[in-house]
Design a protein around this motif. Structure first.
Motif, PDB file in Angstrom:
ATOM      1  N   SER A  50     -35.645 -30.951  73.336  1.00  0.00           N
ATOM      2  CA  SER A  50     -37.077 -31.236  73.456  1.00  0.00           C
ATOM      3  C   SER A  50     -37.428 -32.491  72.673  1.00  0.00           C
ATOM      4  CB  SER A  50     -37.904 -30.058  72.924  1.00  0.00           C
ATOM      5  OG  SER A  50     -37.607 -28.865  73.632  1.00  0.00           O
ATOM      6  N   THR A  51     -38.171 -33.379  73.316  1.00  0.00           N
ATOM      7  CA  THR A  51     -38.619 -34.619  72.682  1.00  0.00           C
ATOM      8  C   THR A  51     -40.135 -34.658  72.755  1.00  0.00           C
ATOM      9  OG1 THR A  51     -36.599 -35.748  73.405  1.00  0.00           O
ATOM     10  CG2 THR A  51     -38.440 -37.129  72.698  1.00  0.00           C
ATOM     11  N   ARG A  52     -40.784 -34.646  71.590  1.00  0.00           N
ATOM     12  CA  ARG A  52     -42.237 -34.568  71.533  1.00  0.00           C
ATOM     13  C   ARG A  52     -42.774 -35.758  70.732  1.00  0.00           C
ATOM     14  NH1 ARG A  52     -45.313 -29.993  72.215  1.00  0.00           N
ATOM     15  NH2 ARG A  52     -43.420 -28.739  72.100  1.00  0.00           N
TER      16      ARG A  52
ATOM     17  N   ARG B 251     -38.061 -31.624  82.470  1.00  0.00           N
ATOM     18  CA  ARG B 251     -39.497 -31.443  82.593  1.00  0.00           C
ATOM     19  C   ARG B 251     -40.197 -32.502  81.749  1.00  0.00           C
ATOM     20  NH1 ARG B 251     -37.718 -28.968  86.057  1.00  0.00           N
ATOM     21  NH2 ARG B 251     -37.789 -26.727  86.505  1.00  0.00           N
ATOM     22  N   TRP B 252     -41.165 -33.218  82.358  1.00  0.00           N
ATOM     23  CA  TRP B 252     -41.926 -34.235  81.659  1.00  0.00           C
ATOM     24  C   TRP B 252     -43.404 -33.865  81.748  1.00  0.00           C
ATOM     25  CZ3 TRP B 252     -37.563 -34.832  84.358  1.00  0.00           C
ATOM     26  CH2 TRP B 252     -36.550 -35.647  83.828  1.00  0.00           C
TER      27      TRP B 252
ATOM     28  N   GLU C  14     -38.443 -32.116  78.163  1.00  0.00           N
ATOM     29  CA  GLU C  14     -37.516 -31.010  77.954  1.00  0.00           C
ATOM     30  C   GLU C  14     -36.354 -31.142  78.935  1.00  0.00           C
ATOM     31  OE1 GLU C  14     -39.830 -27.115  76.638  1.00  0.00           O
ATOM     32  OE2 GLU C  14     -40.739 -28.008  78.429  1.00  0.00           O
TER      33      GLU C  14
ATOM     34  N   LEU D  86     -44.227 -34.578  76.218  1.00  0.00           N
ATOM     35  CA  LEU D  86     -43.094 -33.700  75.933  1.00  0.00           C
ATOM     36  C   LEU D  86     -42.054 -33.852  77.029  1.00  0.00           C
ATOM     37  CD1 LEU D  86     -41.702 -31.294  74.449  1.00  0.00           C
ATOM     38  CD2 LEU D  86     -43.081 -29.769  75.896  1.00  0.00           C
TER      39      LEU D  86
ATOM     40  N   VAL E  66     -31.215 -26.658  75.226  1.00  0.00           N
ATOM     41  CA  VAL E  66     -32.561 -27.151  75.521  1.00  0.00           C
ATOM     42  C   VAL E  66     -32.892 -28.252  74.514  1.00  0.00           C
ATOM     43  CG1 VAL E  66     -34.986 -26.566  75.823  1.00  0.00           C
ATOM     44  CG2 VAL E  66     -33.216 -24.852  76.311  1.00  0.00           C
TER      45      VAL E  66
END
Length: 294
Positions: free
Chosen positions: A149-151, A237-238, A252, A250, A147
């Motif tokens: 994740s880019t935040r 997921r955006w 994912e 975010l 997974v």
């Protein structure tokens, strides 16, 4: 040369020199002890071997810091402090026990200290210009699935952020691994889009999650014969959440590699170093567009 490149160059030089010195101490402890001191005690070769092991461990740490895609200012400065500790230790040792060392021994000790000082100065010069990442990229493993994740927080209202992350063709302008995105059919749930890689490879994705103004998700058709990558499943997921003129988006990505347990474990181990820079650049470029759009 950038600050990161400068710090990385001196970190790698530091690691290489530590490996060379460590191997020398391990393989020739007794002769080195005789060269350094007039009357080398019996325990001196053991001390040199232990120091050699310590230097090899140190080199492993320094090398891992240097080779990380996003060079850490904090950890680079920790290595600078360790190098300064070596220099101070050399000064204290040669001041207190100068009469125990041969002239050659003193030259060797201070030559090594001088090289370490060069490494420390180069690392410090590079590290002081490294700015902390504003895009937060993290990786986790969930039942064998990687997974990513880019935040990122941005100075833009939620509707502006949503408009940009929901502009599918423009996604190719900010993602290094995408050269083109085209919407094939539909809108919202059930929408299909085709993505093209940098070398013309392409695949299709179907929207399976959608909340207007807040989030959407796609499942990649990895089962298709034309799918070019060794992944069993890929989902994305955006989403965006905002309040007033501040928002946070975010991304994912859920990836499960093909193959046996060993192959998947290797992918999950190696992928973060390969993709963290790509995801960070994606977040930075998107944020730049969002803040310029208001």
């Amino acid at each position: 040369m950038s600050d990161q490149a400068t710090a990385r160059k001196f970190l790698l030089a530091n690691a290489s020199f530590s490996i060379l010195t460590g191997i020398t101490c391990l393989s020739a402890a007794a002769p080195i002890a005789g060269l350094l001191m007039y009357a080398s005690p019996d325990w001196m070769p053991l001390v040199l071997r232990l120091m050699g092991l310590g230097l090899l461990s140190f080199a492993l740490i320094v090398g891992s810091i240097a080779l990380h895609p996003r060079l850490s200012r904090f950890w680079t400065m920790q290595i600078v402090q360790a190098d300064l500790g070596w220099i101070v230790g050399t000064a204290v040792l040669t001041w207190l026990y100068a009469e125990s060392f041969t002239t050659l021994g003193l030259w060797v000790l201070w030559s090594v200290a001088a090289l370490v000082m060069i490494f420390a100065l180069g690392q410090y010069r590079g590290a002081k210009g490294i700015k902390p990442a504003t895009t937060d990229v993290t990786f986790a493993i969930d039942e064998g699935t990687l997974v990513a994740s880019t935040r990122r927080k941005v100075k833009a209202p939620q509707n502006v952020v949503w408009q940009i992350i929901n502009d599918h063709p423009a996604y190719a302008d900010v993602a290094d691994n995408i050269s083109k995105v085209e919407v094939i059919e539909g809108d919202a749930i059930g929408m299909q889009r085709r993505c093209y890689g940098p070398h013309g490879e392409n695949w299709t994705e179907t929207c399976d999650l959608y909340e207007e103004g807040r989030l959407y998700g796609f499942t990649v058709h990895t089962e298709a014969d034309s799918y070019p990558y060794p992944f069993e499943t890929v989902q994305g997921r955006w989403s965006v959440n905002g309040e007033g003129t501040d928002s946070e988006f975010l991304i994912e990505i859920f990836v499960k590699a093909k193959g046996n347990a060993f192959a998947r474990a290797m992918f999950n181990k190696l992928a973060p170093s390969k993709f963290s820079g790509l995801l960070e650049r994606l977040g930075d470029r998107w944020a730049d567009r969002m803040e310029k759009a208001i």
